[in-house]
Scaffold this motif. Structure first.
Motif, PDB file in Angstrom:
ATOM      1  N   HIS A  72       0.829  -1.209   0.000  1.00 24.18           N
ATOM      2  CA  HIS A  72       0.000   0.000   0.000  1.00 24.18           C
ATOM      3  C   HIS A  72       0.860   1.255   0.000  1.00 24.18           C
ATOM      4  O   HIS A  72       0.673   2.146   0.817  1.00 24.18           O
ATOM      5  N   LEU A 103     -13.974   5.631  15.548  1.00 27.70           N
ATOM      6  CA  LEU A 103     -14.517   4.486  14.825  1.00 27.70           C
ATOM      7  C   LEU A 103     -13.343   3.758  14.180  1.00 27.70           C
ATOM      8  O   LEU A 103     -12.808   4.184  13.160  1.00 27.70           O
ATOM      9  N   GLY A 162     -11.320   1.269  11.954  1.00 29.01           N
ATOM     10  CA  GLY A 162     -11.670   0.778  10.623  1.00 29.01           C
ATOM     11  C   GLY A 162     -12.263   1.868   9.750  1.00 29.01           C
ATOM     12  O   GLY A 162     -12.664   1.625   8.619  1.00 29.01           O
ATOM     13  N   HIS A 198      -8.719   7.427   6.755  1.00 31.54           N
ATOM     14  CA  HIS A 198      -7.447   7.032   6.127  1.00 31.54           C
ATOM     15  C   HIS A 198      -6.688   8.298   5.753  1.00 31.54           C
ATOM     16  O   HIS A 198      -7.284   9.296   5.354  1.00 31.54           O
ATOM     17  N   ARG A 199      -5.365   8.260   5.895  1.00 30.71           N
ATOM     18  CA  ARG A 199      -4.550   9.428   5.573  1.00 30.71           C
ATOM     19  C   ARG A 199      -4.635   9.750   4.074  1.00 30.71           C
ATOM     20  O   ARG A 199      -4.607  10.916   3.685  1.00 30.71           O
ATOM     21  N   ARG A 240     -10.258  -1.554  -1.162  1.00 35.15           N
ATOM     22  CA  ARG A 240     -10.104  -2.874  -0.517  1.00 35.15           C
ATOM     23  C   ARG A 240     -11.290  -3.166   0.400  1.00 35.15           C
ATOM     24  O   ARG A 240     -11.712  -4.306   0.544  1.00 35.15           O
ATOM     25  N   ARG A 265       1.494  -8.395   4.307  1.00 31.63           N
ATOM     26  CA  ARG A 265       2.236  -7.187   3.941  1.00 31.63           C
ATOM     27  C   ARG A 265       3.721  -7.426   3.796  1.00 31.63           C
ATOM     28  O   ARG A 265       4.423  -6.610   3.203  1.00 31.63           O
TER      29      ARG A 265
HETATM   30  C1  SDX Z   1      -4.234   1.197   7.788  1.00 35.27           C
HETATM   31  O1  SDX Z   1      -1.355   4.417   5.380  1.00 35.27           O
HETATM   32  C2  SDX Z   1      -1.869   3.288   4.943  1.00 35.27           C
HETATM   33  O2  SDX Z   1      -1.921   3.022   3.758  1.00 35.27           O
HETATM   34  C3  SDX Z   1      -2.371   2.361   6.031  1.00 35.27           C
HETATM   35  C4  SDX Z   1      -3.113   1.138   5.545  1.00 35.27           C
HETATM   36  C5  SDX Z   1      -2.200   0.200   4.792  1.00 35.27           C
HETATM   37  O3  SDX Z   1      -2.706  -0.586   3.975  1.00 35.27           O
HETATM   38  O4  SDX Z   1      -0.987   0.180   5.119  1.00 35.27           O
HETATM   39  O5  SDX Z   1      -4.177   1.522   4.692  1.00 35.27           O
HETATM   40  C6  SDX Z   1      -3.688   0.337   6.711  1.00 35.27           C
HETATM   41  O6  SDX Z   1      -3.521   1.525   8.697  1.00 35.27           O
HETATM   42  C7  SDX Z   1      -5.654   1.688   7.658  1.00 35.27           C
HETATM   43  C8  SDX Z   1      -6.046   2.673   8.815  1.00 35.27           C
HETATM   44  C9  SDX Z   1      -6.430   1.828  10.032  1.00 35.27           C
HETATM   45  N1  SDX Z   1      -6.649   2.700  11.214  1.00 35.27           N
HETATM   46  C10 SDX Z   1      -7.883   2.889  11.712  1.00 35.27           C
HETATM   47  O7  SDX Z   1      -8.913   2.453  11.211  1.00 35.27           O
HETATM   48  C11 SDX Z   1      -7.896   3.655  13.030  1.00 35.27           C
HETATM   49  C12 SDX Z   1      -9.015   4.711  12.996  1.00 35.27           C
HETATM   50  N2  SDX Z   1      -8.640   5.723  12.020  1.00 35.27           N
HETATM   51  C13 SDX Z   1      -7.973   6.936  12.499  1.00 35.27           C
HETATM   52  O8  SDX Z   1      -7.101   6.702  13.557  1.00 35.27           O
HETATM   53  C14 SDX Z   1      -7.425   7.768  11.347  1.00 35.27           C
HETATM   54  O9  SDX Z   1      -8.424   7.881  10.437  1.00 35.27           O
HETATM   55  C15 SDX Z   1      -6.178   7.326  10.637  1.00 35.27           C
HETATM   56  C16 SDX Z   1      -5.039   7.117  11.579  1.00 35.27           C
HETATM   57  C17 SDX Z   1      -6.405   6.074   9.880  1.00 35.27           C
HETATM   58  C18 SDX Z   1      -5.831   8.421   9.642  1.00 35.27           C
HETATM   59  O10 SDX Z   1      -5.342   9.432  10.331  1.00 35.27           O
HETATM   60  P1  SDX Z   1      -5.237  10.906   9.650  1.00 35.27           P
HETATM   61  O11 SDX Z   1      -5.381  10.956   8.214  1.00 35.27           O
HETATM   62  O12 SDX Z   1      -4.042  11.515  10.238  1.00 35.27           O
HETATM   63  O13 SDX Z   1      -6.548  11.496  10.052  1.00 35.27           O
HETATM   64  P2  SDX Z   1      -6.714  12.370  11.305  1.00 35.27           P
HETATM   65  O14 SDX Z   1      -6.426  11.513  12.490  1.00 35.27           O
HETATM   66  O15 SDX Z   1      -5.951  13.628  11.122  1.00 35.27           O
HETATM   67  O16 SDX Z   1      -8.266  12.640  11.187  1.00 35.27           O
HETATM   68  C19 SDX Z   1      -8.755  13.701  10.403  1.00 35.27           C
HETATM   69  C20 SDX Z   1      -9.997  14.126  11.173  1.00 35.27           C
HETATM   70  C21 SDX Z   1      -9.672  14.409  12.638  1.00 35.27           C
HETATM   71  O17 SDX Z   1     -10.565  15.415  13.050  1.00 35.27           O
HETATM   72  P3  SDX Z   1      -9.960  16.936  13.146  1.00 35.27           P
HETATM   73  O18 SDX Z   1      -8.722  16.857  14.013  1.00 35.27           O
HETATM   74  O19 SDX Z   1      -9.637  17.338  11.718  1.00 35.27           O
HETATM   75  O20 SDX Z   1     -11.097  17.722  13.751  1.00 35.27           O
HETATM   76  O21 SDX Z   1     -10.964  13.074  11.174  1.00 35.27           O
HETATM   77  C22 SDX Z   1     -11.167  12.592  12.482  1.00 35.27           C
HETATM   78  C23 SDX Z   1     -10.033  13.132  13.357  1.00 35.27           C
HETATM   79  O22 SDX Z   1     -10.491  13.383  14.673  1.00 35.27           O
HETATM   80  N3  SDX Z   1     -11.108  11.146  12.404  1.00 35.27           N
HETATM   81  C24 SDX Z   1     -11.955  10.328  13.013  1.00 35.27           C
HETATM   82  C25 SDX Z   1     -11.544   9.042  12.613  1.00 35.27           C
HETATM   83  N4  SDX Z   1     -10.489   9.124  11.813  1.00 35.27           N
HETATM   84  C26 SDX Z   1     -10.206  10.429  11.683  1.00 35.27           C
HETATM   85  N5  SDX Z   1     -12.971  10.542  13.836  1.00 35.27           N
HETATM   86  C27 SDX Z   1     -13.618   9.428  14.277  1.00 35.27           C
HETATM   87  N6  SDX Z   1     -13.311   8.165  13.945  1.00 35.27           N
HETATM   88  C28 SDX Z   1     -12.271   7.931  13.101  1.00 35.27           C
HETATM   89  N7  SDX Z   1     -11.943   6.685  12.760  1.00 35.27           N
END
Ligand code: SDX
Length: 393
Positions: free
Chosen positions: A194, A265, A267, A270-271, A279, A353
């Motif tokens: 990825h 939440l 899952g 995503h960045r 997927r 991976r």
């Molecule tokens: C993987 O990078 C990759 O490619 C990773 C991956 C791979 O194949 O290698 O795709 C695999 O790691 C998928 C991601 C799995 N993680 C999760 O599902 C954990 C929950 N998601 C979050 O922790 C978050 O969305 C991330 C870590 C995945 C992304 O982080 P970002 O892009 O830095 O997003 P952010 O944390 O800056 O969020 C942006 C906004 C924030 O609000 P504000 O600060 O702008 O007000 O969205 C909110 C966050 O608070 N937000 C969420 C959220 N994810 C982001 N709010 C609630 N629930 C969520 N899941």
């Protein structure tokens, strides 16, 4: 101003590296391995063929596939002495902790595939990594249950071999269910690579110093373990179980939106993907298919997941922040239905991976212009000052 480091607000981050392996368009929700859309590969290919594609850049012909399969199959056993490494772990250790340790320990073996200046040794290291990670992950699982290790079987395909090593026991016959094997193979394809995610960047940065490739992959496993990354599949299923029923979803949504509440939440989000993670779409279809084929119809967790997705995608907070289900949202439901505990979800992600990590490592190491990675910082600390004796402070 003065000696405080300032930077041009117009500074835009440059790409971490050049790579020809995986392409993602986060706005369109597109993912391609060497130019092939993930949807087509998930439907028509199989994991070991995807490994060949990621490593060498082209789909193999029949002879190339047969040779590659033979080389991987004949490296699936681990050195017998590696069994002793497991004994240093508590039985209740998380399998990811065991995998970090045992894969790192591989750097103390296999000395004939750690000289990274030798292209042949780099090739053997890649084959060994792809071949042995399922064996080590299965051993970590067996060790956590106090069951004897099950050796790989050369007569089985990659995904079936992994299931056999996880679920077979010496005292009973075990026949791999082809439904489970196909589902496992598809999950592995979806997780294979990825581009420059956190764990792949970790492997690249560690490898850029010329470190032992097995130690670099162990560093990638450590990074993947985090709940914001690969650990999200375990955290997501545990979250869905905690929500329990569709009636509890509104409270979960409220908490996820509350800045003062650390609940997120899992899952979701995503960045890179600011549209659907392609997927997740394939995984959702597979969840329906596998549960149906396994005769599991009233799966409450799947019901909660689908309703949570529906409500979140209609909620302005998630729409405005472009938060969609990612690869981890449905994978746990399938893995749980296959009989895995949540603690094995991230190890399965790591097994899948490994080919991405080692393909990206090979691409970097094979570039003669490659230099050691050295990220810079924006210094925001104290300006220079003189030491003060303790009695004068
Ligand atoms: C993987 O990078 C990759 O490619 C990773 C991956 C791979 O194949 O290698 O795709 C695999 O790691 C998928 C991601 C799995 N993680 C999760 O599902 C954990 C929950 N998601 C979050 O922790 C978050 O969305 C991330 C870590 C995945 C992304 O982080 P970002 O892009 O830095 O997003 P952010 O944390 O800056 O969020 C942006 C906004 C924030 O609000 P504000 O600060 O702008 O007000 O969205 C909110 C966050 O608070 N937000 C969420 C959220 N994810 C982001 N709010 C609630 N629930 C969520 N899941």
């Amino acid at each position: 101003e003065g000696d405080v480091f300032t930077y041009d607000p117009g500074f835009t981050s440059t790409a971490a590296c050049d790579s020809a392996i995986t392409y993602i368009d986060g706005d369109k929700g597109e993912l391609q391995y060497r130019g092939y859309p993930i949807e087509q590969l998930a439907e028509q290919s199989h994991f070991l063929e995807v490994c060949y594609l990621l490593l060498y850049g082209e789909l193999p012909n029949a002879a190339q596939m047969q040779d590659f399969e033979h080389r991987v199959t004949n490296h699936t056993m681990v050195h017998e002495q590696m069994h002793y490494f497991f004994r240093g772990f508590r039985r209740d250790s998380h399998p990811m902790a065991t995998m970090v340790g045992v894969v790192g320990a591989m750097s103390a073996f296999y000395h004939d595939s750690t000289d990274i200046s030798d292209p042949w040794q780099r090739e053997v290291a890649a084959i060994r990594m792809i071949a042995k990670l399922p064996t080590i992950a299965a051993m970590a699982y067996k060790y956590s249950m106090g069951q004897p290790f099950v050796y790989p079987k050369n007569s089985l395909d990659y995904a079936s071999n992994f299931l056999h090593m996880c679920f077979a026991v010496p005292c009973a016959d075990y026949v791999v269910d082809p439904i489970l094997s196909k589902a496992m193979d598809r999950i592995m394809m979806l997780h294979a690579d990825h581009e420059q995610n956190a764990s792949t960047s970790t492997v690249r940065l560690a490898g850029s110093s010329g470190a032992n490739p097995f130690a670099c992959v162990a560093a990638g496993i450590a990074c993947l373990w985090g709940p914001a990354h690969g650990g999200a599949n375990q955290a997501c299923l545990e979250m869905l179980r905690e929500i329990g029923t569709v009636e509890n979803i509104p409270e979960a949504i409220r908490r996820a939106k509350d800045k003062n509440d650390p609940f997120r939440l899992m899952g979701f989000g995503h960045r890179v993907y600011k549209n659907f993670d392609p997927r997740a779409k394939v995984m959702k279809e597979s969840a329906d298919e596998v549960l149906d084929l396994l005769g599991i119809h009233d799966n409450e967790t799947l019901k909660v997941a689908k309703e949570l997705e529906r409500i979140a995608l209609e909620d302005t907070y998630f729409v405005e922040k472009k938060l969609y289900p990612n690869v981890d949202f449905y994978s746990g439901i399938i893995l749980e239905a296959m009989g895995f505990p949540t603690s094995m979800f991230t190890p399965i992600f790591a097994v899948s991976r490994t080919v991405g990590w080692i393909s990206q490592w090979k691409e970097m190491i094979g570039d003669p212009t490659q230099k050691i990675g050295r990220p810079r910082q924006l210094y925001i600390g104290q300006t220079a000052r003189d030491y003060v004796a303790v009695n004068d402070r």
